[in-house]
Motif scaffolding. Structure first.
Motif, PDB file in Angstrom:
ATOM      1  N   ASP A  68       0.778  -1.248  -0.063  1.00 43.60           N
ATOM      2  CA  ASP A  68       0.105   0.021   0.113  1.00 43.60           C
ATOM      3  C   ASP A  68       0.832   1.434  -0.100  1.00 43.60           C
ATOM      4  O   ASP A  68       0.243   2.452  -0.202  1.00 43.60           O
ATOM      5  CB  ASP A  68      -0.958   0.089   1.218  1.00 43.60           C
ATOM      6  CG  ASP A  68      -2.022  -1.034   1.059  1.00 43.60           C
ATOM      7  OD1 ASP A  68      -2.366  -1.639  -0.101  1.00 43.60           O
ATOM      8  OD2 ASP A  68      -2.700  -1.224   2.186  1.00 43.60           O
ATOM      9  N   ASP A  69       2.120   1.148   0.406  1.00 47.39           N
ATOM     10  CA  ASP A  69       3.023   2.463   0.364  1.00 47.39           C
ATOM     11  C   ASP A  69       3.957   2.290  -0.481  1.00 47.39           C
ATOM     12  O   ASP A  69       5.015   1.658  -0.141  1.00 47.39           O
ATOM     13  CB  ASP A  69       3.417   2.339   1.954  1.00 47.39           C
ATOM     14  CG  ASP A  69       4.202   3.755   2.011  1.00 47.39           C
ATOM     15  OD1 ASP A  69       4.601   4.377   1.025  1.00 47.39           O
ATOM     16  OD2 ASP A  69       4.579   4.122   2.842  1.00 47.39           O
ATOM     17  N   PRO A  70       3.957   2.646  -1.906  1.00 47.67           N
ATOM     18  CA  PRO A  70       5.154   2.462  -2.937  1.00 47.67           C
ATOM     19  C   PRO A  70       6.356   3.108  -2.601  1.00 47.67           C
ATOM     20  O   PRO A  70       7.440   2.770  -2.951  1.00 47.67           O
ATOM     21  CB  PRO A  70       4.415   2.796  -4.125  1.00 47.67           C
ATOM     22  CG  PRO A  70       3.394   3.926  -3.573  1.00 47.67           C
ATOM     23  CD  PRO A  70       2.702   3.438  -2.373  1.00 47.67           C
ATOM     24  N   ASN A  71       6.276   4.157  -1.649  1.00 44.84           N
ATOM     25  CA  ASN A  71       7.442   4.900  -1.337  1.00 44.84           C
ATOM     26  C   ASN A  71       8.207   4.010   0.136  1.00 44.84           C
ATOM     27  O   ASN A  71       9.562   4.408   0.405  1.00 44.84           O
ATOM     28  CB  ASN A  71       7.169   6.325  -0.615  1.00 44.84           C
ATOM     29  CG  ASN A  71       6.622   6.946  -1.843  1.00 44.84           C
ATOM     30  OD1 ASN A  71       7.103   6.885  -2.976  1.00 44.84           O
ATOM     31  ND2 ASN A  71       5.605   7.766  -1.496  1.00 44.84           N
ATOM     32  N   MET A  72       7.654   2.851   0.483  1.00 38.40           N
ATOM     33  CA  MET A  72       8.373   2.190   1.675  1.00 38.40           C
ATOM     34  C   MET A  72       9.450   1.389   1.019  1.00 38.40           C
ATOM     35  O   MET A  72       9.205   0.507   0.000  1.00 38.40           O
ATOM     36  CB  MET A  72       7.367   1.296   2.346  1.00 38.40           C
ATOM     37  CG  MET A  72       8.036   0.574   3.312  1.00 38.40           C
ATOM     38  SD  MET A  72       6.912  -0.732   4.284  1.00 38.40           S
ATOM     39  CE  MET A  72       6.018   0.541   5.420  1.00 38.40           C
ATOM     40  N   ALA A  73      10.907   1.829   1.269  1.00 36.86           N
ATOM     41  CA  ALA A  73      11.916   1.142   0.751  1.00 36.86           C
ATOM     42  C   ALA A  73      12.253  -0.056   1.688  1.00 36.86           C
ATOM     43  O   ALA A  73      13.091  -0.795   1.306  1.00 36.86           O
ATOM     44  CB  ALA A  73      12.902   2.098   0.618  1.00 36.86           C
ATOM     45  N   GLU A  74      11.801   0.072   2.908  1.00 36.73           N
ATOM     46  CA  GLU A  74      12.251  -1.015   3.936  1.00 36.73           C
ATOM     47  C   GLU A  74      11.088  -1.608   4.510  1.00 36.73           C
ATOM     48  O   GLU A  74      10.111  -0.890   4.897  1.00 36.73           O
ATOM     49  CB  GLU A  74      13.556  -0.436   4.917  1.00 36.73           C
ATOM     50  CG  GLU A  74      14.758   0.020   4.166  1.00 36.73           C
ATOM     51  CD  GLU A  74      15.599   0.955   5.390  1.00 36.73           C
ATOM     52  OE1 GLU A  74      14.962   0.896   6.489  1.00 36.73           O
ATOM     53  OE2 GLU A  74      16.659   1.094   4.851  1.00 36.73           O
ATOM     54  N   PHE A  75      11.375  -2.807   5.254  1.00 31.00           N
ATOM     55  CA  PHE A  75      10.504  -3.385   6.106  1.00 31.00           C
ATOM     56  C   PHE A  75      10.257  -2.224   7.331  1.00 31.00           C
ATOM     57  O   PHE A  75      11.166  -1.654   7.808  1.00 31.00           O
ATOM     58  CB  PHE A  75      10.839  -4.757   6.806  1.00 31.00           C
ATOM     59  CG  PHE A  75      10.772  -5.810   5.801  1.00 31.00           C
ATOM     60  CD1 PHE A  75       9.844  -5.936   4.747  1.00 31.00           C
ATOM     61  CD2 PHE A  75      11.586  -7.008   6.065  1.00 31.00           C
ATOM     62  CE1 PHE A  75       9.714  -6.894   3.998  1.00 31.00           C
ATOM     63  CE2 PHE A  75      11.632  -8.132   4.967  1.00 31.00           C
ATOM     64  CZ  PHE A  75      10.755  -7.762   3.702  1.00 31.00           C
ATOM     65  N   PRO A  76       9.235  -2.501   7.746  1.00 33.83           N
ATOM     66  CA  PRO A  76       9.101  -1.948   9.232  1.00 33.83           C
ATOM     67  C   PRO A  76      10.189  -2.669  10.192  1.00 33.83           C
ATOM     68  O   PRO A  76      10.575  -3.666  10.032  1.00 33.83           O
ATOM     69  CB  PRO A  76       7.659  -2.069   9.882  1.00 33.83           C
ATOM     70  CG  PRO A  76       7.090  -2.909   8.887  1.00 33.83           C
ATOM     71  CD  PRO A  76       7.955  -3.241   7.756  1.00 33.83           C
ATOM     72  N   SER A  77      10.490  -1.674  11.279  1.00 29.03           N
ATOM     73  CA  SER A  77      11.491  -2.094  12.277  1.00 29.03           C
ATOM     74  C   SER A  77      10.878  -3.436  13.037  1.00 29.03           C
ATOM     75  O   SER A  77       9.795  -3.592  13.284  1.00 29.03           O
ATOM     76  CB  SER A  77      11.816  -1.375  13.274  1.00 29.03           C
ATOM     77  OG  SER A  77      11.012  -0.963  14.119  1.00 29.03           O
ATOM     78  N   LEU A  78      11.686  -4.235  13.596  1.00 32.63           N
ATOM     79  CA  LEU A  78      11.465  -5.563  14.190  1.00 32.63           C
ATOM     80  C   LEU A  78      10.724  -4.968  15.498  1.00 32.63           C
ATOM     81  O   LEU A  78       9.596  -5.559  15.660  1.00 32.63           O
ATOM     82  CB  LEU A  78      12.838  -6.166  14.669  1.00 32.63           C
ATOM     83  CG  LEU A  78      12.656  -7.590  15.410  1.00 32.63           C
ATOM     84  CD1 LEU A  78      11.957  -8.495  14.439  1.00 32.63           C
ATOM     85  CD2 LEU A  78      13.927  -8.086  15.653  1.00 32.63           C
TER      86      LEU A  78
END
Length: 55
Positions: A23-33
């Protein structure tokens, strides 16, 4: 009282995280652990298994 069943819990977490990434094409990384652990109220091991599914 309902007991927690850890079997498959990591899959239940991987799905919403996958949707969040899609849903967020700008998300380059996984959310943090830590975020995944906090948001889904799971242990580090469960969060790591969810990340393994997502890779």
């Amino acid at each position: 009282m309902k007991q927690a069943n850890p079997r498959g819990t990591f899959l239940k977490i991987a799905d919403p995280v996958k949707r969040q990434i899609e849903d967020d094409p700008n998300m380059a990384e996984f959310p943090s652990l830590a975020e995944v652990m906090r948001d889904h109220k799971v242990s580090r091991g469960i969060a790591l298994r969810a990340f393994g599914v997502l890779r």
